[in-house]
Design an enzyme around this catalytic site. Structure first.
Site, PDB file in Angstrom:
ATOM      1  N   ASN A 176       0.868  -1.173   0.000  1.00 49.77           N
ATOM      2  CA  ASN A 176       0.000   0.000   0.000  1.00 49.77           C
ATOM      3  C   ASN A 176       0.911   1.231   0.000  1.00 49.77           C
ATOM      4  O   ASN A 176       1.858   1.308   0.778  1.00 49.77           O
ATOM      5  CB  ASN A 176      -0.901   0.014   1.233  1.00 49.77           C
ATOM      6  CG  ASN A 176      -1.825  -1.184   1.276  1.00 49.77           C
ATOM      7  OD1 ASN A 176      -2.216  -1.718   0.242  1.00 49.77           O
ATOM      8  ND2 ASN A 176      -2.177  -1.617   2.467  1.00 49.77           N
ATOM      9  N   VAL A 189       0.938   2.576   8.224  1.00 45.87           N
ATOM     10  CA  VAL A 189       2.262   2.635   8.843  1.00 45.87           C
ATOM     11  C   VAL A 189       3.228   3.059   7.747  1.00 45.87           C
ATOM     12  O   VAL A 189       3.364   2.368   6.731  1.00 45.87           O
ATOM     13  CB  VAL A 189       2.682   1.275   9.439  1.00 45.87           C
ATOM     14  CG1 VAL A 189       4.090   1.361  10.024  1.00 45.87           C
ATOM     15  CG2 VAL A 189       1.679   0.818  10.497  1.00 45.87           C
ATOM     16  N   HIS A 210       6.421  -1.739   3.883  1.00 50.58           N
ATOM     17  CA  HIS A 210       6.209  -3.147   4.204  1.00 50.58           C
ATOM     18  C   HIS A 210       5.298  -3.767   3.159  1.00 50.58           C
ATOM     19  O   HIS A 210       4.440  -3.099   2.599  1.00 50.58           O
ATOM     20  CB  HIS A 210       5.614  -3.314   5.609  1.00 50.58           C
ATOM     21  CG  HIS A 210       4.306  -2.625   5.815  1.00 50.58           C
ATOM     22  ND1 HIS A 210       4.199  -1.253   5.947  1.00 50.58           N
ATOM     23  CD2 HIS A 210       3.041  -3.102   5.877  1.00 50.58           C
ATOM     24  CE1 HIS A 210       2.926  -0.921   6.110  1.00 50.58           C
ATOM     25  NE2 HIS A 210       2.197  -2.029   6.055  1.00 50.58           N
TER      26      HIS A 210
END
Length: 115
Positions: free
Chosen positions: A87, A96, A100
């Site tokens: 994302n 966040v 990742h």
């Protein structure tokens, strides 16, 4: 200076999580709110890059390492085929801002997960 990300805090042992795999520069954990039968996260140990676009531009070798780790943990966790989703930005669901990847697997259909 900004607060350390949740992933940095996990890596430093401040927040409990089971690290299921690790390389020199990255690690993998289970997602705490799984969206698929297998839902893992692959995360660089460095918080230098906020999203995958920054990572690809700044350190393509680290991005390749994340992809390799995703492949390994997907196989180890019995996912077989898998999706690897990054994302990028709040409008895409990124919450966040420490890059990742989400490793999703375990019998997903084409229309599952809104993809």
């Amino acid at each position: 200076m900004s607060e350390p990300s949740v992933f940095t805090r996990i890596l430093e042992g401040e927040i409990p999580a089971e690290i299921i795999a690790e390389t020199e520069n990255a690690f993998a954990i289970r997602d705490i709110a799984p969206k698929a039968p297998v839902h893992l996260l692959v995360i660089p140990k460095s918080a230098e890059y906020r999203n995958v676009v920054e990572l690809a531009a700044g350190d393509p070798a680290l991005l390749a390492e994340l992809v390799g780790l995703a492949n390994s943990v997907a196989a180890e966790q019995g996912a077989g085929d898998f999706r690897l989703v990054f994302n990028t930005g709040p409008d895409a669901g990124q919450t966040v801002f420490h890059v990742h990847g989400h490793v999703l697997g375990g019998g997903l259909d084409e229309g599952s997960l809104g993809a």
